[in-house]
Design a protein around this motif. Structure first.
Motif, PDB file in Angstrom:
ATOM      1  N   ALA A  68       0.815  -1.221   0.000  1.00 57.39           N
ATOM      2  CA  ALA A  68       0.000   0.000   0.000  1.00 57.39           C
ATOM      3  C   ALA A  68       0.845   1.266   0.000  1.00 57.39           C
ATOM      4  O   ALA A  68       0.383   2.317  -0.453  1.00 57.39           O
ATOM      5  CB  ALA A  68      -0.936  -0.002   1.210  1.00 57.39           C
ATOM      6  N   GLU A  69       2.068   1.196   0.513  1.00 59.52           N
ATOM      7  CA  GLU A  69       2.921   2.382   0.577  1.00 59.52           C
ATOM      8  C   GLU A  69       3.765   2.554  -0.677  1.00 59.52           C
ATOM      9  O   GLU A  69       3.826   3.632  -1.259  1.00 59.52           O
ATOM     10  CB  GLU A  69       3.841   2.293   1.812  1.00 59.52           C
ATOM     11  N   THR A  70       4.426   1.453  -1.107  1.00 64.15           N
ATOM     12  CA  THR A  70       5.351   1.564  -2.232  1.00 64.15           C
ATOM     13  C   THR A  70       4.707   1.276  -3.580  1.00 64.15           C
ATOM     14  O   THR A  70       5.235   1.672  -4.619  1.00 64.15           O
ATOM     15  CB  THR A  70       6.529   0.590  -2.030  1.00 64.15           C
ATOM     16  N   GLY A  71       3.569   0.539  -3.572  1.00 65.77           N
ATOM     17  CA  GLY A  71       2.939   0.164  -4.826  1.00 65.77           C
ATOM     18  C   GLY A  71       3.601  -1.007  -5.506  1.00 65.77           C
ATOM     19  O   GLY A  71       3.190  -1.399  -6.609  1.00 65.77           O
ATOM     20  N   GLU A  72       4.625  -1.611  -4.872  1.00 67.30           N
ATOM     21  CA  GLU A  72       5.323  -2.745  -5.462  1.00 67.30           C
ATOM     22  C   GLU A  72       4.551  -4.038  -5.220  1.00 67.30           C
ATOM     23  O   GLU A  72       3.907  -4.210  -4.179  1.00 67.30           O
ATOM     24  CB  GLU A  72       6.727  -2.862  -4.865  1.00 67.30           C
TER      25      GLU A  72
END
Length: 306
Positions: free
Chosen positions: A48-52
């Protein structure tokens, strides 16, 4: 095929059994496609934070006890918290079959006896059938504990998963029509006619006569599209929302009951007036003969003499 094997225990008796699913899911499974080129949509697990994208091996389970605050729970924690019932279905009590409300029933399974355990299986099955009782049991499948009812049905013992009481909505919290039926102005005649209608529609339960008509129609549509269009379909237009049926008001009850009963009884020879109401005079479909035709002539003579 069995999804679980263990023992069914009640008192000091232990019956080796296997658990077989008691239902077949026949829901149509739809895939989501890109409306521009009809390519399948793929779901990704992303941070959710990095999108990875995150691989399954790097994913852990956690409980969110506050907004944005988590406690990680691994598989060993879950196994340690689970009761020692992984290999047995423990019947804790027997209750009247009629005492369990319909909302408690969840999912059916069938218990099949193990080798050389038919006697104990039949003993429990026949005793439950003769006494009208069902066994209330607990069983652990994988890492979850279930409440269940052991119920005789024909030659089988059915294990019906039950919902726990705190999983059901409290009926007292809902706006339901309560109190005596007199509050709702239901007359004895309406009750009698409703009972007569139910009696006329009563029949034996024949589950094979009921089919998922929507599923069958959709399958027919799919087969037709495959033949006509090679499986490629254009996005359909949104269908108009069906109007919500109006609630039946009190005035309509008698008329609807009478029509419903009439359709069950067949055509009436002669319509009879309803109780307490005068019969309406029947109007003739053909014009009256006699004086009605001679009036214009008499009027014409008077005008000539005048």
């Amino acid at each position: 095929r069995p999804i679980w094997s263990g023992t069914l225990s009640f008192g000091l008796l232990n019956v080796p059994v296997s658990l077989v699913t008691g239902e077949r899911r026949s829901d149509l499974s739809f895939r989501m496609l890109d409306g521009r080129d009809h390519n399948p949509i793929k779901y990704l697990r992303v941070n959710a934070e990095t999108g990875e994208e995150v691989e399954w091996k790097d994913i852990v389970k956690a409980y969110e006890y506050e907004k944005g605050e988590f406690v990680v729970i691994d598989e060993e924690d879950i196994k340690a918290a689970a009761p020692e019932r992984h290999e047995s279905i423990d019947v804790e009590a027997f209750v009247d079959a009629s005492a369990i409300g319909v909302r408690f029933y969840d999912k059916p399974y069938v218990l099949t006896p193990g080798k050389k355990s038919e006697k104990g299986y039949v003993l429990l099955r026949e005793t439950l059938a003769r006494t009208g009782k069902v066994g209330i049991a607990r069983v652990v499948l994988r890492t979850k504990e279930y409440l269940a009812a052991v119920i005789p049905e024909g030659d089988a013992l059915v294990l019906m998963f039950l919902r726990f009481a705190d999983e059901l909505v409290d009926l007292d919290d809902l706006a339901l029509p309560r109190g005596d039926i007199d509050r709702y102005r239901i007359t004895k005649k309406e009750m009698d006619m409703a009972a007569e209608l139910i009696d006329s529609m009563s029949t034996d339960w024949k589950p094979d006569e009921y089919h998922d008509d929507l599923r069958e129609r959709l399958l027919t549509l799919v087969e037709a599209r495959v033949k006509e269009e090679g499986g490629t379909t254009a996005p359909g237009e949104p269908s108009a929302k069906a109007a919500e049926p109006a609630a039946t008001n009190v005035v309509d009850f008698m008329a609807l009951l009478e029509k419903s009963l009439a359709s069950r009884r067949g055509p009436k020879k002669k319509a009879e007036p309803s109780e307490g109401r005068p019969a309406a005079k029947k109007k003739s479909a053909t014009p009256k003969k006699g004086p009605a035709k001679t009036r214009p002539r008499k009027t014409a003579k008077k005008r000539e003499s005048a």
